[in-house]
Design an enzyme around this catalytic site. Structure first.
Site, short mmCIF file in Angstrom:
data_model
loop_
_atom_site.label_atom_id
_atom_site.label_comp_id
_atom_site.label_asym_id
_atom_site.label_seq_id
_atom_site.Cartn_x
_atom_site.Cartn_y
_atom_site.Cartn_z
N HIS A 39 37.87 44.47 41.87
CA HIS A 39 38.19 43.61 42.39
C HIS A 39 37.60 44.28 44.00
O HIS A 39 36.39 43.93 45.13
CB HIS A 39 39.60 43.09 42.33
N LYS A 47 48.75 29.62 33.08
CA LYS A 47 49.21 31.31 32.84
C LYS A 47 50.04 31.28 33.80
O LYS A 47 50.76 31.43 34.97
CB LYS A 47 47.38 31.62 34.06
N ARG A 51 31.24 41.58 35.25
CA ARG A 51 30.99 42.41 34.76
C ARG A 51 30.12 42.88 33.31
O ARG A 51 29.87 44.07 33.25
CB ARG A 51 31.97 43.10 34.08
N SER A 83 42.37 43.33 35.01
CA SER A 83 44.22 43.02 35.28
C SER A 83 44.85 43.37 33.79
O SER A 83 46.31 44.17 33.71
CB SER A 83 44.57 42.02 35.83
P1 ADP Z 1 40.14 35.01 37.03
O1 ADP Z 1 41.29 34.70 36.77
O2 ADP Z 1 39.72 34.23 38.19
O3 ADP Z 1 38.83 35.51 36.45
P2 ADP Z 1 40.01 37.69 38.41
O4 ADP Z 1 41.01 37.71 39.08
O5 ADP Z 1 40.26 38.39 37.28
O6 ADP Z 1 39.98 36.37 38.48
O7 ADP Z 1 38.75 37.93 39.30
C1 ADP Z 1 38.62 37.45 40.28
C2 ADP Z 1 36.62 37.72 41.03
O8 ADP Z 1 36.76 39.30 40.19
C3 ADP Z 1 36.16 37.13 39.15
O9 ADP Z 1 34.50 36.96 40.44
C4 ADP Z 1 35.88 38.33 38.45
O10 ADP Z 1 34.06 38.16 37.90
C5 ADP Z 1 35.65 40.16 39.15
N1 ADP Z 1 36.48 40.84 38.54
C6 ADP Z 1 36.94 41.09 38.05
N2 ADP Z 1 37.22 42.17 37.30
C7 ADP Z 1 36.22 42.82 37.60
C8 ADP Z 1 35.71 44.26 37.93
N3 ADP Z 1 36.03 45.10 36.78
N4 ADP Z 1 34.55 44.46 38.63
C9 ADP Z 1 33.84 43.86 39.66
N5 ADP Z 1 34.17 42.36 39.33
C10 ADP Z 1 35.09 42.03 39.04
#
Ligand code: ADP
Length: 159
Positions: free
Chosen positions: A17, A41, A90, A127
């Site tokens: 992130h 969720k 990703r 996460s």
């Molecule tokens: P959501 O619950 O909306 O999927 P996340 O918190 O998992 O939200 O992710 C928020 C943003 O960060 C999204 O655009 C997701 O694609 C991006 N993201 C999550 N993990 C990674 C990563 N390892 N590398 C780059 N971007 C990521």
């Protein structure tokens, strides 16, 4: 002023992130990280805990603001007059879903979505994977900020 919103659950924030947020902060005047208040969720951290961690780890960028929201991202964009959303991609597996959401968002509001290709160093990070690994005692150092690492280990040890 060019502003962009980076929405997500961030439960908790990972270095993947942060990579997207820091790169966006170099392209825009201000990045607003919008932390989703999940209603359906269940999250490990409360929205205020997620906002606190995000605020602490993005302070150094100087132009990142952290906020919380619920409902549609495009409604948040309209309320705050932000015309662009940034999302990290990703792998191909993210693409189908993200494309659908981006097209729906554009249809609903005209808000544009910019996709940023993940740094390959973090392409496997999520996460939920971080939570799973810590739960069983695995090492995630270097994959999340130190503060997040400490909080995750603490929270998981509380059962
Ligand atoms: P959501 O619950 O909306 O999927 P996340 O918190 O998992 O939200 O992710 C928020 C943003 O960060 C999204 O655009 C997701 O694609 C991006 N993201 C999550 N993990 C990674 C990563 N390892 N590398 C780059 N971007 C990521």
């Amino acid at each position: 002023m060019r502003r962009v919103v980076c929405p997500g659950s961030f439960d908790p924030v990972t270095n993947g992130h942060l990579d997207i947020i820091s790169r966006a902060s170099r392209l825009y005047d201000e990045v607003v990280v919008a932390v989703l208040i999940n209603v359906s969720k269940t999250s490990l951290f409360t929205v205020d805990e997620r906002v606190d961690m995000m605020t602490a780890v993005t302070k150094e960028y100087g132009n990142v603001k952290v906020d919380k929201f619920h409902g549609l991202t495009v409604d948040y964009c309209k309320e705050h007059d932000i015309p662009v959303i940034v999302r990290g991609l990703r792998a191909v597996s993210d693409f189908d879903y993200e494309l659908q959401i981006a097209q729906m968002n554009h249809r609903m509001s005209g808000v544009e979505t910019m996709f940023m290709a993940t740094n390959p160093l973090y392409a496997f990070l999520s996460s939920s994977l971080m939570k799973e690994v810590v739960k069983y005692g695995g090492d995630i150092s270097g994959l999340v900020p130190e503060l997040v690492h400490t909080r995750l280990v603490e929270r998981m040890s509380q059962g």
